[in-house]
Design a protein around this motif. Structure first.
Motif, PDB file in Angstrom:
ATOM      1  N   GLU A 236      -8.651 -27.447  10.614  1.00  0.00           N
ATOM      2  CA  GLU A 236      -9.174 -26.398   9.746  1.00  0.00           C
ATOM      3  C   GLU A 236      -8.577 -26.482   8.344  1.00  0.00           C
ATOM      4  O   GLU A 236      -9.252 -26.205   7.348  1.00  0.00           O
ATOM      5  N   GLU A 240     -10.461 -26.585   4.658  1.00  0.00           N
ATOM      6  CA  GLU A 240     -10.103 -25.753   3.510  1.00  0.00           C
ATOM      7  C   GLU A 240      -9.796 -26.622   2.297  1.00  0.00           C
ATOM      8  O   GLU A 240     -10.217 -26.321   1.171  1.00  0.00           O
ATOM      9  N   ARG A 243     -13.023 -27.804   0.717  1.00  0.00           N
ATOM     10  CA  ARG A 243     -13.689 -26.767  -0.078  1.00  0.00           C
ATOM     11  C   ARG A 243     -13.019 -26.584  -1.436  1.00  0.00           C
ATOM     12  O   ARG A 243     -13.694 -26.497  -2.465  1.00  0.00           O
TER      13      ARG A 243
END
Length: 250
Positions: A236, A240, A243
């Motif tokens: 995860e 992040e 992004r």
């Protein structure tokens, strides 16, 4: 990404001539593995220890990459690919994005057993490759390569390199209430592993913002490292990072 599209990496791809290794080199390998395994059996993440068995590493013989890949490929699609030496960043990222880990095939000399400034087959295979047998970590590493290939801006790449350093190279994970090592620099360095496990290094909860703004020092034992609670968390974190890198906010 296929081998045909490895334009930056292609000049560095070689074949491993396994028959060229000498008995002295096999002996050095056995001594190196014998030094680290007792500590790893106590301090390494279970996924690393499982991977060591899955890819069939031997304690007394240098690894034959073809044999390693025959075990690794069907599990996660990764391949330990022989290269001539240190790769430029774009070539390195291309290979990760293609699930091909650049693996040096030379082995340090007996005079350099404590430390070598360049990665060798011991660092690359014992340090890195067992983790490539873990599906979630394998996905994380490919994703990291793809994001870096698509990120030409050097300041953002520098921050992404710190993410790699504090995970793939010097990553820690909490398992059953204990701190375990999974980063290759900790796995393959007796001194670095003892530095952490001996309480000489501060350990913080992993924060992407802090990690990408923490400079890397390669000439001294670490004074600060970061711990995740699972490899799913690491996966995860990579999303992040993508992004933020895409938006220029990393």
């Amino acid at each position: 990404m296929t081998t045909a599209t490895l334009s930056a990496a292609a000049p560095y791809l070689i074949n491993q001539d396994y028959s060229s290794y000498t008995e002295e080199q096999h002996s050095i390998w056995a001594e190196l593995v014998g030094r680290v395994l007792p500590e790893l059996e106590k301090h390494a993440a279970q996924e690393y220890l499982d991977g060591f068995q899955i890819i069939g590493l031997k304690r007394d013989r240098l690894p034959n990459l073809a044999e390693v890949n025959a075990r690794l490929g069907p599990r996660t699609g990764w391949n330990s690919t022989a290269v001539s030496g240190f790769l430029p960043s774009q070539a390195f990222f291309e290979m990760l994005a293609a699930r091909k880990f650049p693996t040096t095939v030379w082995l340090r000399s007996r005079e350099s057993m404590e430390y070598t400034p360049e990665p060798d087959i011991f660092h690359d295979v014992v340090g890195h490759v067992p983790m490539h047998a873990h599906p979630v970590f394998a996905d994380f590493l490919e994703h990291y390569g793809r994001v870096c290939v698509a990120t030409p801006e050097e300041p953002i790449r520098e921050k992404l390199s710190r993410l790699f350093w504090y995970t793939v190279e010097f990553g820690l994970i909490r398992q059953q209430g204990e701190i375990k090592v999974y980063g290759s620099g900790l796995i393959s360095s007796h001194g670095e592993c003892l530095n952490v496990m001996g309480g000489h290094c501060a350990i913080k909860e992993f924060s992407l913002a802090e990690v990408v703004n923490t400079p890397v020092k390669i000439d001294e034992l670490h004074k600060l490292l970061f711990v995740v609670n699972s490899f799913d968390q690491l996966y995860e974190i990579m999303h992040e990072a993508e992004r933020l890198a895409t938006s220029g906010r990393l």
